[in-house]
Scaffold this motif. Structure first.
Motif, short mmCIF file in Angstrom:
data_model
loop_
_atom_site.label_atom_id
_atom_site.label_comp_id
_atom_site.label_asym_id
_atom_site.label_seq_id
_atom_site.Cartn_x
_atom_site.Cartn_y
_atom_site.Cartn_z
N ILE A 1 34.99 47.69 32.36
CA ILE A 1 34.05 48.68 31.82
C ILE A 1 34.61 50.09 31.96
CG2 ILE A 1 31.74 49.67 32.07
CD1 ILE A 1 30.81 46.90 33.04
N PHE A 2 35.03 50.43 33.18
CA PHE A 2 35.40 51.82 33.45
C PHE A 2 36.90 52.09 33.33
CE2 PHE A 2 31.53 51.01 35.96
CZ PHE A 2 30.69 51.95 35.38
N ARG A 3 37.68 51.08 33.32
CA ARG A 3 39.14 51.23 33.22
C ARG A 3 39.69 52.17 34.28
NH1 ARG A 3 41.21 47.18 30.10
NH2 ARG A 3 39.70 46.70 28.43
N SER A 4 39.17 52.03 35.46
CA SER A 4 39.60 52.89 36.56
C SER A 4 40.61 52.14 37.40
CB SER A 4 38.38 53.29 37.42
OG SER A 4 38.84 53.98 38.57
N SER A 5 41.68 52.82 37.76
CA SER A 5 42.72 52.18 38.58
C SER A 5 42.21 51.87 39.99
CB SER A 5 43.95 53.10 38.67
OG SER A 5 43.60 54.34 39.24
N GLU A 6 41.16 52.57 40.39
CA GLU A 6 40.59 52.32 41.72
C GLU A 6 40.11 50.87 41.82
OE1 GLU A 6 36.96 53.85 44.61
OE2 GLU A 6 37.30 54.83 42.66
N PHE A 7 39.44 50.35 40.76
CA PHE A 7 38.96 48.96 40.79
C PHE A 7 40.12 47.98 40.74
CE2 PHE A 7 35.30 51.29 38.91
CZ PHE A 7 34.42 51.10 39.95
N ARG A 8 41.18 48.36 40.09
CA ARG A 8 42.35 47.47 40.07
C ARG A 8 42.97 47.38 41.45
NH1 ARG A 8 46.90 49.62 36.34
NH2 ARG A 8 46.92 51.11 38.05
N ASN A 9 43.05 48.54 42.14
CA ASN A 9 43.60 48.53 43.50
C ASN A 9 42.73 47.68 44.44
OD1 ASN A 9 45.68 50.20 42.65
ND2 ASN A 9 44.61 52.09 43.25
N LEU A 10 41.39 47.84 44.31
CA LEU A 10 40.49 47.03 45.15
C LEU A 10 40.64 45.53 44.84
CD1 LEU A 10 37.28 49.25 45.02
CD2 LEU A 10 38.80 48.90 46.98
N PHE A 11 40.82 45.22 43.55
CA PHE A 11 41.04 43.82 43.16
C PHE A 11 42.29 43.28 43.84
CE2 PHE A 11 40.64 40.21 40.31
CZ PHE A 11 41.92 39.71 40.24
N GLN A 12 43.36 44.08 43.83
CA GLN A 12 44.62 43.63 44.40
C GLN A 12 44.52 43.46 45.93
OE1 GLN A 12 47.33 46.64 42.96
NE2 GLN A 12 47.60 45.62 40.94
N GLN A 13 43.72 44.32 46.58
CA GLN A 13 43.50 44.15 48.02
C GLN A 13 42.79 42.80 48.31
OE1 GLN A 13 41.42 47.56 49.53
NE2 GLN A 13 43.11 48.99 49.04
N SER A 14 41.75 42.53 47.51
CA SER A 14 41.04 41.25 47.67
C SER A 14 41.96 40.07 47.33
CB SER A 14 39.80 41.22 46.77
OG SER A 14 38.86 42.18 47.18
N GLU A 15 42.82 40.30 46.35
CA GLU A 15 43.77 39.26 45.99
C GLU A 15 44.70 38.94 47.16
OE1 GLU A 15 47.08 40.25 43.32
OE2 GLU A 15 46.25 38.69 41.99
N ALA A 16 45.19 39.98 47.86
CA ALA A 16 46.07 39.77 49.01
C ALA A 16 45.34 39.03 50.13
CB ALA A 16 46.58 41.12 49.51
N GLU A 17 44.05 39.38 50.36
CA GLU A 17 43.25 38.67 51.38
C GLU A 17 43.07 37.19 51.01
OE1 GLU A 17 40.51 42.56 52.58
OE2 GLU A 17 39.62 40.80 51.62
#
Length: 447
Positions: A86-102
């Motif tokens: 929706i927002f195309r914000s890199s912040e949500f992508r970074n949070l996604f990648q953190q959850s992905e690493a977990e």
């Protein structure tokens, strides 16, 4: 009177016995083995339970917790991906990648659970999920819908994985419970068996020791008093058996007396032919003068034919008792009574005692036999019957004939020889009317 005491163990075939110390060592060794077995199974059960507990703590519980974290992580990733779309914000992508690493970190924890096949499939689907997310972050418009579909698959697999781990955990707990009960049962069983064995050893050892000592003490007194028939039944081989050496001087005598009664008559309980022959051979071997008395009932067959086998057997038994009592009273300490069979009896005694023994036996027999005839038969003086040749004739009241052979030293050489001579004398004695005895000092048949 000559009798027999049965020997339980033939000469040269004595069983191997243990000393008291050896018995104690064997008994308490068995007790120690039971105790060690109880300790072994107890320690083994504890070790098995400890392994199970460690396996649950190190594998299953972390895996179950990791599944919860994986689910939460996947939910977070889905949210971050949706917000990014929706927002195309890199912040949500970074949070996604953190959850992905977990998520990947928790997958590594799951690899220790031992269900590699289920985990491989889950990892494969998650890699597809990551690839779809990467396309979304690269600008693809179709990524959101595909992510939701793939996430649903992963959620399903996480649930299945969770249920499988729960089943494994439940099975391990049930197995641990069974192992615990089994270990407790074995430990209690071996412990109780050890306790019971210890009690049996103590009671048995104490009882047998004191019983054997008491028997030995009593047997010493009894044999010292002349009771040679007494058998203390003390087994040889241990220290207590060694105390029974006082009985060694009686062993030959007891064994001989024992063997003499092996063929005892079941009706009269008197020694049979084997004992008679042995006594005769011994007397002949010793070359000591003695008398052989051969007693036979006259008209016995006619009596049994008329009154029956049972009455005949009863009269034979009573005759044996009469002869035995007569010899016991007047025959001397070394006299012997034997039952050849049927209505034939043998007395072996000193020549000086022949007359009183024979007269006492005849008197007692004549007084007893009339009790076994009916009044009518006694009034007639006998019974009508058929002899062994099938001829009908009259048989007088039963009498006893005793043939006596006085054996001087060296006159006869074998038991068969003197028995044959007595049988010939008996035929002459039976020719005389009434109960009687006939004494012969000659080896040959009288003329």
């Amino acid at each position: 009177m000559e009798t027999r005491l049965e020997s339980a163990v033939p000469s040269g075939e004595r069983p191997v016995r243990f000393t008291l110390l050896q018995k104690l060592i064997v008994g308490y060794s068995a007790l120690a083995l039971l105790i060690l077995a109880a300790l072994f199974f107890s320690a083994g059960g504890l070790y098995s339970l400890n392994i199970t507990a460690q396996d649950i703590a190190n594998k299953h519980l972390p895996a179950i917790n990791s599944l919860t974290d994986l689910r939460n992580s996947l939910i977070a990733q889905e949210g971050y991906a949706g917000k990014y779309a929706i927002f195309r914000s890199s912040e949500f992508r970074n949070l996604f990648q953190q959850s992905e690493a977990e998520f990947l970190e928790k997958l590594a924890v799951l690899e220790k659970s031992g269900r590699s096949a289920d985990l491989a499939l889950l990892k494969s689907h998650y890699e597809e999920y990551r690839a779809t997310a990467a396309r979304l972050f690269a600008g693809s418009e179709q990524g959101t819908r595909e992510l939701r579909r793939q996430a649903a698959i992963i959620f399903t697999e996480l649930d299945q994985f969770y249920n499988a781990l729960q089943r494994d955990l439940q099975a391990m707990l049930e197995n641990a419970n069974l192992q615990e009960r089994f270990s407790i049962a074995l430990t209690m069983g071996f412990s109780l068996a050890g306790l019971l064995l210890a009690m049996i050893i103590a009671v048995t050892f104490t009882y047998r020791t004191f019983t054997a000592v008491g028997k030995l003490r009593q047997a010493t007194q009894r044999i010292a008093e002349g009771d040679f028939e007494y058998d203390p039944k003390i087994p040889a081989g241990d220290e207590i058996g060694a105390l029974a050496e006082d009985f060694a001087r009686m062993a030959v005598r007891l064994k001989e007396l024992e063997q003499m009664s092996l063929d005892a008559s079941p009706l009269t309980r008197l020694p049979g032919n084997i004992a008679i022959e042995r006594v005769l051979n011994r007397r002949l071997h010793d070359e000591v003068p003695f008398a052989l008395c051969y007693a036979d009932l006259d008209n016995f067959k006619a009596f049994t034919d008329n009154y029956g086998y049972v009455k005949g057997s009863e009269l034979i038994r009573l005759t044996g008792e009469i002869i035995y009592e007569a010899v016991k009273a007047d025959g001397g300490a070394d006299a012997f009574v034997g039952h050849i069979g049927g209505d034939d009896f043998v007395m072996i005694l000193s020549a000086d005692n022949v007359v009183p023994v024979c007269e006492a036996a005849i008197k007692a027999f004549d007084a007893e036999v009339i009790r076994h005839y009916t009044a009518a038969d006694l009034a007639r003086g006998g019974i009508e019957g058929v002899d062994r040749y099938g001829v009908q004739r009259f048989f007088p009241v039963m009498t006893v004939s005793i043939a006596v052979i006085i054996n001087e030293a060296g006159e006869f050489s074998t038991a068969t020889e003197i028995a044959k001579a007595a049988s010939e004398i008996k035929d002459y004695a039976k020719e005389k009317a009434g109960s009687n005895y006939l004494i012969s000092h000659l080896r040959k048949k009288p003329r």
